[in-house]
Design a protein around this motif. Structure first.
Motif, PDB file in Angstrom:
ATOM      1  N   ASP A 154     -42.950 106.502 101.473  1.00 29.60           N
ATOM      2  CA  ASP A 154     -43.883 107.955 102.027  1.00 29.60           C
ATOM      3  C   ASP A 154     -43.450 109.158 101.563  1.00 29.60           C
ATOM      4  O   ASP A 154     -43.859 110.104 102.058  1.00 29.60           O
ATOM      5  CB  ASP A 154     -43.708 107.823 103.775  1.00 29.60           C
ATOM      6  N   SER A 155     -42.676 108.999 100.486  1.00 30.89           N
ATOM      7  CA  SER A 155     -41.998 110.141  99.989  1.00 30.89           C
ATOM      8  C   SER A 155     -41.355 111.201 100.700  1.00 30.89           C
ATOM      9  O   SER A 155     -41.216 112.164 100.590  1.00 30.89           O
ATOM     10  CB  SER A 155     -43.368 111.160  99.539  1.00 30.89           C
ATOM     11  N   LYS A 156     -40.484 110.344 101.631  1.00 31.36           N
ATOM     12  CA  LYS A 156     -39.647 110.974 102.470  1.00 31.36           C
ATOM     13  C   LYS A 156     -38.039 110.672 101.920  1.00 31.36           C
ATOM     14  O   LYS A 156     -37.883 109.460 101.564  1.00 31.36           O
ATOM     15  CB  LYS A 156     -39.649 110.517 103.914  1.00 31.36           C
ATOM     16  N   MET A 157     -37.020 111.610 102.264  1.00 26.38           N
ATOM     17  CA  MET A 157     -35.859 111.300 101.868  1.00 26.38           C
ATOM     18  C   MET A 157     -35.206 110.256 102.791  1.00 26.38           C
ATOM     19  O   MET A 157     -35.538 110.027 104.031  1.00 26.38           O
ATOM     20  CB  MET A 157     -34.933 112.533 102.031  1.00 26.38           C
TER      21      MET A 157
ATOM     22  N   GLU B 194     -33.307  94.446 107.447  1.00 33.05           N
ATOM     23  CA  GLU B 194     -34.141  95.260 108.241  1.00 33.05           C
ATOM     24  C   GLU B 194     -33.814  96.705 108.161  1.00 33.05           C
ATOM     25  O   GLU B 194     -34.824  97.536 108.390  1.00 33.05           O
ATOM     26  CB  GLU B 194     -33.332  94.754 109.925  1.00 33.05           C
ATOM     27  N   VAL B 195     -32.413  97.048 108.080  1.00 40.31           N
ATOM     28  CA  VAL B 195     -32.343  98.546 107.744  1.00 40.31           C
ATOM     29  C   VAL B 195     -32.953  99.136 106.547  1.00 40.31           C
ATOM     30  O   VAL B 195     -33.405 100.167 106.647  1.00 40.31           O
ATOM     31  CB  VAL B 195     -30.466  98.496 107.869  1.00 40.31           C
ATOM     32  N   LEU B 196     -32.658  98.359 105.453  1.00 35.18           N
ATOM     33  CA  LEU B 196     -33.159  98.652 104.124  1.00 35.18           C
ATOM     34  C   LEU B 196     -34.802  98.755 104.037  1.00 35.18           C
ATOM     35  O   LEU B 196     -35.272  99.634 103.380  1.00 35.18           O
ATOM     36  CB  LEU B 196     -32.736  97.787 103.179  1.00 35.18           C
ATOM     37  N   GLU B 197     -35.367  98.164 104.961  1.00 31.83           N
ATOM     38  CA  GLU B 197     -36.884  98.261 104.996  1.00 31.83           C
ATOM     39  C   GLU B 197     -37.109  99.390 105.573  1.00 31.83           C
ATOM     40  O   GLU B 197     -38.165  99.912 105.075  1.00 31.83           O
ATOM     41  CB  GLU B 197     -37.381  96.831 105.723  1.00 31.83           C
ATOM     42  N   LYS B 198     -36.493  99.837 106.699  1.00 31.79           N
ATOM     43  CA  LYS B 198     -36.880 101.160 107.240  1.00 31.79           C
ATOM     44  C   LYS B 198     -36.572 102.228 106.197  1.00 31.79           C
ATOM     45  O   LYS B 198     -37.395 103.275 106.114  1.00 31.79           O
ATOM     46  CB  LYS B 198     -35.775 101.466 108.424  1.00 31.79           C
ATOM     47  N   ILE B 199     -35.471 102.089 105.395  1.00 25.53           N
ATOM     48  CA  ILE B 199     -35.343 103.059 104.171  1.00 25.53           C
ATOM     49  C   ILE B 199     -36.472 102.984 103.270  1.00 25.53           C
ATOM     50  O   ILE B 199     -37.110 104.135 102.707  1.00 25.53           O
ATOM     51  CB  ILE B 199     -33.924 102.986 103.725  1.00 25.53           C
ATOM     52  N   LYS B 200     -36.526 101.997 102.954  1.00 26.93           N
ATOM     53  CA  LYS B 200     -37.820 101.609 102.020  1.00 26.93           C
ATOM     54  C   LYS B 200     -39.152 102.121 102.363  1.00 26.93           C
ATOM     55  O   LYS B 200     -39.944 103.018 101.618  1.00 26.93           O
ATOM     56  CB  LYS B 200     -38.063 100.199 101.573  1.00 26.93           C
ATOM     57  N   LYS B 201     -39.684 102.097 103.682  1.00 21.86           N
ATOM     58  CA  LYS B 201     -40.956 102.647 104.426  1.00 21.86           C
ATOM     59  C   LYS B 201     -40.703 104.135 103.966  1.00 21.86           C
ATOM     60  O   LYS B 201     -41.637 104.704 103.626  1.00 21.86           O
ATOM     61  CB  LYS B 201     -40.875 102.372 105.578  1.00 21.86           C
TER      62      LYS B 201
ATOM     63  N   LEU C 203     -35.497 104.290  95.697  1.00 21.29           N
ATOM     64  CA  LEU C 203     -36.713 103.305  95.792  1.00 21.29           C
ATOM     65  C   LEU C 203     -36.238 101.973  94.986  1.00 21.29           C
ATOM     66  O   LEU C 203     -36.075 100.789  95.454  1.00 21.29           O
ATOM     67  CB  LEU C 203     -37.948 103.686  95.439  1.00 21.29           C
ATOM     68  N   GLN C 204     -35.884 102.431  93.640  1.00 13.45           N
ATOM     69  CA  GLN C 204     -35.406 101.123  92.875  1.00 13.45           C
ATOM     70  C   GLN C 204     -34.016 100.467  93.532  1.00 13.45           C
ATOM     71  O   GLN C 204     -34.091  99.150  93.423  1.00 13.45           O
ATOM     72  CB  GLN C 204     -35.289 101.610  91.384  1.00 13.45           C
ATOM     73  N   THR C 205     -33.105 101.436  93.680  1.00 13.67           N
ATOM     74  CA  THR C 205     -31.792 100.838  94.444  1.00 13.67           C
ATOM     75  C   THR C 205     -32.178  99.968  95.488  1.00 13.67           C
ATOM     76  O   THR C 205     -31.427  98.731  95.581  1.00 13.67           O
ATOM     77  CB  THR C 205     -30.919 101.774  94.505  1.00 13.67           C
TER      78      THR C 205
END
Length: 364
Positions: free
Chosen positions: A173-176, A162-169, A136-138
């Motif tokens: 949500d405590s998902k990998m 756009e891609v990183l926002e998907k990952i961040k969400k 999340l920090q990265t």
């Protein structure tokens, strides 16, 4: 060479398992943080197919393929913010290609657990949350650094954000990160960040044969663990790291017989190595002859010229054709000459996708 990082909380059996995997000696005392610098072992991948081919060809030499296992310092809560050996742990795990996460599922009052209780789901949550927080920090830092280019409506920056926002969400949500479905182009973008939670994970459930194991005595905890593996589509294997370490020099049949006398069952160390190999998306083809029978490691879905590069780069650049036969078909044929006579040896071109277990002779 691709590698798996052995991770877990302190005192769950990481170093003991590493010692079982390799003759390289690392410290395994009964206290947290005994493993400070990562130890690396190059481990031969057992493959009965290669042994049979070597016997078949009366080869003077047999060469197995290999992967690396890296023993990494134990992790504690707060690792992502530098607690314990957190910074070292995260830096070391960033360098490996996949994760072997050791989780203790046995009770033993003489072996201190860092949380003072055996709770595998809690242990997994602790480790995975630290990986998630670090990612999340990265991701957050990268999104911030894209700010200027995003304001300029830079096409690549907008796509990456756009891609990183998907990952961040997902991370929030405590998902990998691995739980996010990505296109081929999106995968390339994310790969540049070397995220920890994008790496494939194999969970090694460390048992104590003859002891109090959750899969045998605590059905609720065990069922919770199985539910977690099912919900996250995770792979796991059961192993007794201590027994495997003690028996590592014995033939496989003797190891199995001894473990049976103790009244317990778990997967063999060879099986764990093979599972790790597959986790890395690797497969094997063979070359065989009187001089040598050898296993070659390639990525799955490799074309014949790409596979040839495992032997020499010329095999890709100067590739003409390849003579191919399945290892079992070759053994059943009696000899390479008979296989050729029977038309079982196929001639394949540049577009051929190599199959696991192929025996190949390249023509350049």
């Amino acid at each position: 060479m691709l590698s798996l990082g052995i991770v877990g909380l302190p005192n769950v059996g990481k170093s003991t398992l590493f010692n079982a995997l390799t003759e390289k000696s690392v410290s395994a005392e009964n206290y947290p943080f005994c493993t400070i610098e990562p130890s690396v072992g190059v481990i031969s991948v057992p493959d009965i197919r290669l042994n049979k081919l070597s016997e078949f060809s009366k080869s003077a030499k047999t060469v197995h393929t290999a992967i690396e296992f890296v023993d990494i310092a134990g992790l504690v809560k707060g690792a992502h913010s530098g607690e314990g050996l957190g910074n070292k742990f995260l830096a070391n795990i960033r360098e490996v290609d996949a994760i072997l996460e050791v989780v203790r599922i046995f009770e033993d009052k003489d072996i201190v657990h860092v949380e003072n209780k055996i709770d595998p789901i809690n242990d997994i949550d602790t480790i995975n949350l630290e990986l998630i927080m670090a990612d999340l920090q990265t991701v957050s830092n990268r999104i911030t650094s894209l700010g200027k280019d995003v304001k300029k409506h830079d096409k690549e920056a907008l796509l990456e954000k756009e891609v990183l926002e998907k990952i961040k969400k997902a991370l929030n949500d405590s998902k990998m990160a691995s739980s996010v479905e990505l296109s081929e182009n999106e995968t390339i973008i994310v790969k540049k960040l070397s995220l920890l939670t994008i790496k494939p994970i194999l969970y090694a459930l460390n048992k104590k044969i003859g002891g109090e194991n959750l899969d045998e005595t605590n059905h609720d905890e065990w069922n919770k663990l199985l539910k977690f593996f099912e919900n996250t589509n995770s792979e796991y294997t059961k192993v007794d790291a201590k027994i495997e370490h003690e028996l590592k020099d014995l033939p496989k049949a003797d190891r199995i017989e001894y473990k049976d006398t103790l009244g317990g069952s778990c997967d063999d160390i060879d099986y764990l190595i093979q599972r790790g190999y597959k986790l890395l998306n690797l497969m094997t083809y063979f070359t065989t002859g009187e001089d040598e029978s050898r296993a070659w490691t390639i990525k799955q879905n490799s074309s014949a010229p790409q596979a040839g590069m495992a032997i020499h780069t010329d095999f890709k650049d100067k590739f003409i054709k390849a003579e191919v036969i399945n290892w079992q078909t070759l053994l059943d044929s009696g000899s390479m000459a008979l296989a050729r006579e029977k038309g079982l040896l196929r001639t394949e071109g540049k577009d051929y996708i190599v199959q696991d277990g192929d025996v190949i002779e390249f023509k350049i």
